[in-house]
Motif scaffolding. Structure first.
Motif, PDB file in Angstrom:
ATOM      1  N   ARG A  73       0.719  -4.459  -7.246  1.00  0.00           N
ATOM      2  CA  ARG A  73      -0.465  -4.459  -6.371  1.00  0.00           C
ATOM      3  C   ARG A  73      -0.071  -4.839  -4.936  1.00  0.00           C
ATOM      4  O   ARG A  73      -0.428  -4.151  -3.983  1.00  0.00           O
ATOM      5  N   GLU A  74       0.709  -5.894  -4.810  1.00  0.00           N
ATOM      6  CA  GLU A  74       1.097  -6.342  -3.464  1.00  0.00           C
ATOM      7  C   GLU A  74       1.954  -5.303  -2.751  1.00  0.00           C
ATOM      8  O   GLU A  74       1.765  -5.021  -1.570  1.00  0.00           O
ATOM      9  N   THR A 124       2.061  -2.098  -3.298  1.00  0.00           N
ATOM     10  CA  THR A 124       1.258  -0.912  -2.983  1.00  0.00           C
ATOM     11  C   THR A 124       0.406  -1.165  -1.740  1.00  0.00           C
ATOM     12  O   THR A 124       0.276  -0.288  -0.868  1.00  0.00           O
ATOM     13  N   GLU A 125      -0.166  -2.359  -1.632  1.00  0.00           N
ATOM     14  CA  GLU A 125      -0.930  -2.689  -0.421  1.00  0.00           C
ATOM     15  C   GLU A 125      -0.038  -2.645   0.815  1.00  0.00           C
ATOM     16  O   GLU A 125      -0.432  -2.146   1.868  1.00  0.00           O
ATOM     17  N   THR A 126       1.191  -3.159   0.658  1.00  0.00           N
ATOM     18  CA  THR A 126       2.104  -3.194   1.801  1.00  0.00           C
ATOM     19  C   THR A 126       2.554  -1.797   2.215  1.00  0.00           C
ATOM     20  O   THR A 126       2.469  -1.426   3.382  1.00  0.00           O
ATOM     21  N   ASP A 165       1.654   1.416   0.813  1.00  0.00           N
ATOM     22  CA  ASP A 165       0.747   2.567   0.773  1.00  0.00           C
ATOM     23  C   ASP A 165      -0.615   2.249   1.392  1.00  0.00           C
ATOM     24  O   ASP A 165      -1.482   3.130   1.484  1.00  0.00           O
ATOM     25  N   ARG A 166      -0.826   0.981   1.751  1.00  0.00           N
ATOM     26  CA  ARG A 166      -2.034   0.566   2.479  1.00  0.00           C
ATOM     27  C   ARG A 166      -3.332   0.944   1.767  1.00  0.00           C
ATOM     28  O   ARG A 166      -4.250   1.464   2.385  1.00  0.00           O
ATOM     29  N   HIS A 167      -3.396   0.700   0.453  1.00  0.00           N
ATOM     30  CA  HIS A 167      -4.681   0.893  -0.230  1.00  0.00           C
ATOM     31  C   HIS A 167      -4.789  -0.082  -1.396  1.00  0.00           C
ATOM     32  O   HIS A 167      -3.771  -0.591  -1.895  1.00  0.00           O
ATOM     33  N   ARG A 168      -6.038  -0.367  -1.789  1.00  0.00           N
ATOM     34  CA  ARG A 168      -6.284  -1.249  -2.929  1.00  0.00           C
ATOM     35  C   ARG A 168      -7.113  -0.531  -3.983  1.00  0.00           C
ATOM     36  O   ARG A 168      -7.884  -1.134  -4.723  1.00  0.00           O
ATOM     37  N   TRP A 192      -5.479   2.212  -9.630  1.00  0.00           N
ATOM     38  CA  TRP A 192      -4.280   3.042  -9.716  1.00  0.00           C
ATOM     39  C   TRP A 192      -4.489   4.322 -10.514  1.00  0.00           C
ATOM     40  O   TRP A 192      -3.858   5.322 -10.259  1.00  0.00           O
ATOM     41  N   ASP A 194      -2.238   5.526   2.251  1.00  0.00           N
ATOM     42  CA  ASP A 194      -3.604   5.388   2.762  1.00  0.00           C
ATOM     43  C   ASP A 194      -4.642   5.922   1.772  1.00  0.00           C
ATOM     44  O   ASP A 194      -5.772   6.242   2.151  1.00  0.00           O
TER      45      ASP A 194
END
Lengths: 425, 425
Positions: free
Chosen positions: A49-50, A52-54, A56-59, A62, A161
């Protein structure tokens, strides 16, 4: 682009330098990848999760639902849908004929021997995001897995994104992929290999990716099965002077346009033809939307070799290069083909451009690069299967061959081995 | 040794811990191996010479002449010579039947497609020195390579203090090995992969070795082909209560005696039989010259599982363990065998001890360990071969499938791919 002639005094030396030139680099990501793998292995979902946020910039969730893939397929232009379907059908048919046969027989000593093939339980396919997301690549990885009989086929693909590539989703639907996850990079490869709370682990991971993905797969080799380490694409065109220079120029650039570190090589026995091809390459470079990338590749890694005799010289050079793709553009390509020992895939005759193999011919387009055709093969159903050997002895058969096993256990100093046979004799 | 019953409340948890337990370690040699590989790659012979002096304490010529191998074979006791020859013949015969068939056909669209298999040019076999030097291991690696058609087969084996193992030399002679070099460790693997002034490089490296050798192979994966990463040996015996407990005890210890980190597991549906086997194991441990090693393995990694129903429970457990060797000791092993999905090699029936497969049965004894039978297979001729696919289109065939390729090149944004087809249409 460099031009050589086999009659040059320094040909052997220059050609050897081309063979040894490595167009690959791990981009120094080895330590960082090792950290990501360890992090995902230990913290599972939280680490993915962390990262991917860093990156790919999305939450977002999945999991991409099957309905979204189905909708993407339905939304394709009819021409695209038909082309993908034709490709899938032809790839499926070629790979179905690859399925290995089991063996089960009794030999002269009365020993029953055999081998049984079975699919892995689960396979993960990495599909790059953004520019390098090719639906054809998903087909080439997913279909052999399905033909092999893999029950759970999982795709991991980054959506920077949050933006999905509808072509990839459409191809996943067409191939019957069971799960699609919007995660990428080394963290996605780690999640597939080790499993997380959300994503069950797989047994084999295939598919192309950037330096991080490639290094993650390399480091996980042995934890899971992987396809061959892949480097930049290559084409070697062996063409006589009767070939159409515009056709050959397009073939050379069809690899060059993949990446600035791709390599295109022409071997011909006609120096005037070589000149014309070079001019056609220049002309085509000016027209291509991918011209900038292709020009870098052609400039830095393009090679034109003029030989005195194609049949006498080209196969030996081709075997040294062990190229991913080899095209033979002559009226009768057979004699040269017969002398080729090392090549990923061969394209025979004037009407077989390499690109036909990238999409619709049927054989796999995932092929060994970087001279690895010396020892490696293209992707096949075998990459998603494994073989269990088996042995069955009657008392009489053990009596026939058991004493030799006791002797060998004895000279190797392994008494329990010997005992396990002796007690039964 | 731990004992479990499938009816224990904590069975699932304890069994999962056994499945996840890794008995492997890289012994922290990864960085040192990387240094050795870089050193040999750069300095060639000089680096190998220095490392051999340091680790093997000799400055002898590396090449062991063929005449010395021939003499070692001639000097074998007749019984040993006959046993090795029988083993070689049976291994050769089993592997010859593995040779894959080429394909060459024309499909409905008029497209000629196929695949052609060929051997790698050269293969290197690592053979450990000292205690772990097994002639059977040389046979199991060399014969598939020769059957595959490898023209140059090279053995590297360390000779600490210059002392050769005559059994290894004899086996090399029997298998027709072309070169034998007295070098070992990561430096030998590097010399085989990169080549030096004295030793020409090979394409594939197989064979067992210590942590340094294993790590060197892992790091060189992709530079050359390698066989699977190998861990400590394993056996899973599935036995009913009618089995002979002394036979089963010997089978369990035949793996335990390899190494303190080997693993032997018994699954039975008869608790009283399990008790007797445990007692027989104790008795046999006291008699074996390898008892100390075997006792450590049995103590630390031995497992006895009592199931309520063999057919209902054993296959699922076996599939989780994905063991290197699985023995089924029942009157009718077929139903359990049919339900097995993941195993390196299976030994069917009461008269098929695993050790028979180590030596003379014919199938390869180089098998996936550490749960890797989920995705990997035993060594075969395929490890020494590679497949070249080929495609040939007539103008008409290109007309049939070419337009779909143009469409796909278009949606993937690869215009030179499309052009190379379009110009020919």
């Amino acid at each position: 682009m460099q031009r050589l002639s086999t009659s040059d005094a320094d040909f052997a030396e220059r050609f050897a330098a081309i063979v040894d030139d490595r167009r690959e680099s791990d981009a120094g990501v080895s330590d960082k990848v090792a950290q990501i793998l360890a992090d995902v292995r230990q913290r599972g979902d939280a680490a993915v999760r962390e990262l991917t946020e860093t990156y790919d910039r999305h939450r977002l969730d999945w999991r991409i639902p099957a309905s979204e893939c189905e909708a993407a397929f339905a939304a394709l232009a009819p021409e695209a849908r038909d082309a993908l379907t034709l490709a899938a059908d032809r790839i499926r048919s070629y790979h179905a004929a690859q399925l290995p046969e089991d063996r089960d027989y009794r030999d002269e000593a009365g020993v029953r021997l055999g081998a049984r093939w079975s699919a892995v339980d689960a396979a993960g396919l990495y599909v790059p995001g953004g520019n390098a997301a090719y639906p054809s690549s998903l087909l080439m990885n997913a279909i052999p897995a399905k033909v092999a009989g893999v029950e759970r086929l999982v795709v991991a693909t980054p959506t920077p994104d949050g933006v999905v590539n509808p072509l990839v989703l459409a191809a996943a639907h067409l191939c019957g992929v069971d799960e699609v996850w919007r995660i990428g990079g080394a963290q996605a490869v780690a999640a597939l290999a080790y499993g997380t709370e959300t994503i069950a682990r797989v047994d084999v991971i295939t598919g192309p990716g950037n330096a991080w993905v490639a290094e993650a797969k390399r480091q996980l080799y042995g934890v899971v099965g992987i396809d061959m380490v892949a480097g930049p694409s290559e084409i070697l065109v062996i063409a006589d002077g009767q070939s159409n220079p515009a056709w050959i120029a397009a073939d050379l650039l069809s690899q060059a346009e993949h990446d600035p570190s791709s390599q295109s090589i022409l071997i011909t026995d006609d120096a005037a033809f070589a000149n014309t091809v070079e001019a056609e390459v220049e002309a085509l470079l000016g027209q291509l939307a991918t011209g900038e990338r292709a020009r870098l590749s052609w400039q830095d890694y393009g090679v034109v070799i003029v030989a005195s005799d194609l049949l006498a010289e080209a196969p030996a050079l081709a075997n040294r290069l062990a190229a991913e793709h080899v095209e033979i553009s002559t009226d009768d390509p057979e004699p040269i083909f017969a002398a080729l020992r090392h090549a990923g895939s061969v394209f025979l005759g004037r009407h077989t451009p390499e690109a036909i193999g990238d999409y619709v011919a049927g054989p796999n387009h995932v092929l060994p690069t970087g001279r690895r055709a010396r020892f490696a093969s293209g992707l096949s159903v075998l990459d998603f299967m494994k073989r269990t050997s088996f042995i069955s002895l009657t008392e009489a058969a053990l009596g026939a061959i058991g004493p030799a096993a006791v002797t060998l256990a004895d000279i190797e100093g392994l008494p329990a081995h010997g005992t396990s046979v002796k007690v039964r004799l």
